[in-house]
Motif scaffolding. Structure first.
Motif, short mmCIF file in Angstrom:
data_model
loop_
_atom_site.label_atom_id
_atom_site.label_comp_id
_atom_site.label_asym_id
_atom_site.label_seq_id
_atom_site.Cartn_x
_atom_site.Cartn_y
_atom_site.Cartn_z
N LEU A 155 24.91 59.23 -7.76
CA LEU A 155 24.46 58.14 -8.63
C LEU A 155 24.14 58.66 -10.02
O LEU A 155 24.45 58.02 -11.04
CB LEU A 155 23.23 57.47 -8.01
N ASP A 156 23.53 59.85 -10.06
CA ASP A 156 23.23 60.43 -11.37
C ASP A 156 24.51 60.76 -12.13
O ASP A 156 24.60 60.58 -13.35
CB ASP A 156 22.40 61.70 -11.16
N LYS A 157 25.50 61.22 -11.38
CA LYS A 157 26.78 61.56 -12.02
C LYS A 157 27.47 60.31 -12.56
O LYS A 157 28.13 60.34 -13.61
CB LYS A 157 27.67 62.26 -10.99
N MET A 158 27.33 59.17 -11.85
CA MET A 158 27.99 57.95 -12.28
C MET A 158 27.23 57.27 -13.42
O MET A 158 27.83 56.68 -14.32
CB MET A 158 28.12 56.99 -11.10
N GLU A 159 25.87 57.31 -13.40
CA GLU A 159 25.07 56.54 -14.35
C GLU A 159 24.71 57.35 -15.59
O GLU A 159 24.59 56.79 -16.68
CB GLU A 159 23.81 56.03 -13.66
N TRP A 164 27.64 65.64 -17.43
CA TRP A 164 28.63 66.73 -17.51
C TRP A 164 28.16 67.86 -18.41
O TRP A 164 28.63 68.98 -18.31
CB TRP A 164 29.96 66.19 -18.04
N ARG A 165 27.19 67.56 -19.30
CA ARG A 165 26.72 68.62 -20.20
C ARG A 165 25.30 69.06 -19.88
O ARG A 165 24.63 69.65 -20.72
CB ARG A 165 26.81 68.13 -21.64
N THR A 166 24.83 68.76 -18.65
CA THR A 166 23.48 69.15 -18.23
C THR A 166 23.57 70.33 -17.29
O THR A 166 24.33 70.31 -16.31
CB THR A 166 22.78 67.98 -17.53
#
Length: 728
Positions: A155-159, A164-166
């Protein structure tokens, strides 16, 4: 009030703001403390003592915070200077002064600002612990809570758009969002580029250590220390040799027994003797016979007067006519002993055996003068030195190249069964002509009034009008070929001339000359009407000369002189060059006779090119040698060049510039400066100036053909890697 040691930022326990801010921080951090107790409930120490100690410490800190003036920074505590102090309701108090600027924020010390105080240690040591270090008060700095499962991560990846830069900071355990500069740095490092954007890896190299002898050193590096200290290794080696000599393991060489030798001083006099064979020998001078002045009783006119004696004494010994003064004695027994007798005899013996009496023609020659003074390559420009364009499109090895007389178009034949026509300046393929087999040779008609290309494919020669460039020129070429009127009586021919029709005519093919045997080469005469072909055969029909306007073919030779490799027309005179495996024969077409036979000193010839002036010829061979012939000088090579490490496939002269090139299977093309002078007494100047590389070896094959641009100092090379490269 709960301790604030579980904060993720600095782990500090002293208040930074007022009491209201502390309460607000405590309310905001309730979820942190609850989660800590829930996750690490079994790891924390339980007991009332620890709790009371912590509460007592907190009260002490509150009291100390009241005593300290507001706004002062505590050492080691990072403070956000933009946040003002707040009252209990959360609104900024108007009567309070803003916090002072952090004087350590722009600190330029060498040490990195590490919030964690454990030091520079491997963070793997804290993997099994709930904390990640200790603050300045010795309190544990607990890790941020990471209870995310795979669903939360998804969910974190989608929202989260910045997912991608964390990345996670292992020192503090927090998530850090990379800036645009950091992301660009990572991308450059992944592409194999340099981290610094301004760094130029292709700066021009400075040739410090050149072949030129300079008067100043290149570097001012002091001498090594070892050059002033005796070598210990040499000391040990000498001691071992001394020990071996003492033990008798190494025995010194025995000196030869020298027997006294006697020589005949006058053996040079006899010309028939052994020593008299040296014709440059000068015999030893004999002493002059004594005269009247040396007599003990000379005539009175030989006796000097007192004035002559005084003058003789004042003269230098070299200026005196006689080295003695004549004297008069009554009788022989009154003559005293000569005081300089022994001295003169000794000087005479020294003259006999020490004075060199042989004529030696000495020539004072500087060794540097014996080496030919070649000019520097930068003084011989222009020549191709940089790869500018790569022509891609063929799927097989490119066998042959040819450039149009205008210098605008390039034709290439390949093993993939196609002949492509390129625009030179843009590397764009304008036309692809499929041919029935491998294109062994391509030759553009040298006449500027025709647009015609000869292609040797399998057993036929295709005369193609590519239709490029001037439409009037293409139309005039077609009219010239169609104006042929067949003779009333058909003459028997060695080949078959056919006109293309249908699909072949639409592709540009105008005439097909069928030979019946596989072809090797096709080449044009400079006027553009005649062309010659070479057939893979051992009979006298290997070489045929054709006339396109009359569609007539003839065999110039009655019998075979070997397997023919290449043929060429002379650029100015009616000469015809025929290269077999080891010889090059030059025929006069008008007189129909052999003019000369060139000895190449090569095992197997592969290629041949003639100078635009017509008096010089170069031949390449499969044993990696290039032979330069001066046709007016000799039938043997004037110069043999062995610069390549593999077989030579192609050689070429530039039509205007003093350049020639050779392509080899080692994947390189060597460009040489070949200046031919108008003065017949001056030899050609041959200087290698550049090695061009770029083709990749494919099946042990490298460069298969080279061709120069007709007007520019540009070079085209065709390789077995299915590419054509332009060097400018």
């Amino acid at each position: 009030m709960k301790p604030s040691g579980g904060g993720g930022e600095g782990g500090g326990s002293e208040p930074l703001f007022g009491a209201g801010a502390l309460e607000e921080q405590d309310e905001a951090s309730d979820d942190w403390t609850d989660s800590e107790e829930s996750v690490f409930s079994g790891l924390e120490e339980s007991g009332s003592d620890s709790t009371t100690d912590e509460e007592a410490d907190e009260e002490d800190r509150d009291s100390s915070a009241e005593e300290k003036p507001e706004g002062l920074l505590q050492p080691g505590k990072p403070v956000d200077k933009e946040l003002p102090s707040c009252d209990k309701e959360g609104s900024p108090s108007a009567d309070q002064e803003p916090a002072l600027e952090n004087e350590y924020e722009e600190d330029s010390s060498d040490e990195e600002d590490i919030r964690n105080t454990v030091g520079n240690i491997p963070m793997e040591w804290y993997e099994e612990f709930p904390h990640i270090g200790y603050n300045l008060d010795g309190k544990k700095i607990f890790k941020p809570i990471r209870t995310k499962d795979e669903l939360d991560k998804y969910l974190d990846k989608m929202e989260n758009p910045d997912y991608w830069r964390t990345v996670q900071d292992k020192m503090t355990g927090v998530d850090v969002k990379l800036t645009d500069e950091q992301v660009e740095l990572v991308n450059r490092l992944q592409r194999g580029e340099f981290g610094d954007v301004n760094f130029n890896p292709y700066e021009p190299a400075v040739d410090f250590f050149s072949s030129q002898l300079m008067i100043h050193p290149v570097t001012n590096r002091p001498a090594d220390k070892r050059s002033f200290i005796p070598s210990l290794i040499e000391k040990e080696k000498v001691s071992r040799l001394v020990h071996a000599i003492k033990m008798g393991w190494i025995k010194p060489r025995k000196p030869k027994e020298e027997t006294p030798s006697f020589y005949d001083l006058w053996a040079h006099e006899d010309p028939n003797s052994i020593l008299g064979r040296h014709k440059m020998h000068v015999p030893a001078p004999k002493l002059p016979l004594p005269g009247h002045a040396e007599s003990y009783n000379p005539p009175p006119e030989y006796l000097p007067t007192e004035e002559e004696k005084l003058a003789w004494d004042q003269q230098e010994p070299s200026e005196r006519k006689l080295n003695f003064l004549p004297q008069h004695f009554d009788c022989l027994r009154r003559v005293p002993a000569y005081p300089r007798f022994i001295h003169e005899r000794f000087e005479r013996c020294l003259d006999l055996y020490l004075c060199p009496r042989q004529r030696k023609m000495r020539v004072n020659v500087d060794p540097e003068d014996l080496i030919p003074k070649l000019p520097k390559p930068q003084d011989l420009q222009p020549f191709p030195s940089v790869q500018s364009l790569v022509y891609r499109g063929h799927t097989g090895p490119v066998r042959c190249l040819s450039v149009s007389p205008s210098g605008q178009w390039l034709a290439s034949g390949s093993d993939d069964g196609t002949v492509k026509f390129w625009e030179i300046c843009t590397a764009r393929c304008l036309k692809t002509l499929p041919v029935p087999g491998v294109a062994k040779s391509v030759a553009w008609n040298p006449s500027p009034t025709l647009c015609l290309v000869g292609i040797a494919v399998e057993q036929s020669v295709l005369l193609v009008n590519p239709g490029l460039g001037d439409k009037l020129l293409c139309g005039a070429t077609d009219q010239l070929l169609e104006a042929f009127v067949p003779p009333e009586e058909e003459r028997p021919q060695l080949v078959t001339w056919e006109e293309a029709s249908g699909e072949e005519h639409s592709r540009g093919v105008r005439l097909i000359v069928r030979h019946g045997k596989p072809l090797k080469q096709v080449t044009w005469h400079r006027k553009g009407d005649y062309f010659a072909t070479v057939v893979s055969d051992n009979s006298h029909l290997q070489v045929l000369i054709h006339q396109a306007s009359k569609r007539w073919s003839q065999a110039p030779f009655r019998r075979s002189k070997g397997q023919v490799q290449r043929v060429l027309f002379h650029p100015l005179r009616p000469f015809f060059f025929v290269a077999t495996q080891r010889f090059v024969r030059v025929y006069n077409l008008l007189k129909q006779e052999l003019t000369k036979k060139l000895l190449t000193n090569c095992k197997w010839l592969s290629s041949m090119a003639v100078h635009p002036g017509g008096d010089n010829l170069i031949c390449g061979s499969y044993d990696s040698k290039l032979a330069w012939f001066d046709l007016d000088l000799s039938t043997k090579p004037y110069r043999m060049l062995r610069h390549h490490k593999a077989a030579l496939r192609a050689v070429a002269f530039h039509p205007h510039y003093p350049l020639f090139a050779s392509g080899s299977d080692d994947g390189s093309v060597i460009v040489c400066h070949g200046m031919v002078y108008n003065d017949l007494l001056q030899n050609p100047l041959i200087v290698p100036v550049k090695v061009l590389k770029g083709h990749a070896l494919t099946h042990d094959l490298g460069v298969l053909d080279v061709a120069f641009h007709p007007s520019q100092p540009w070079l085209f090379s065709a390789g077995a890697d299915a590419t054509i490269r332009l060097f400018t």
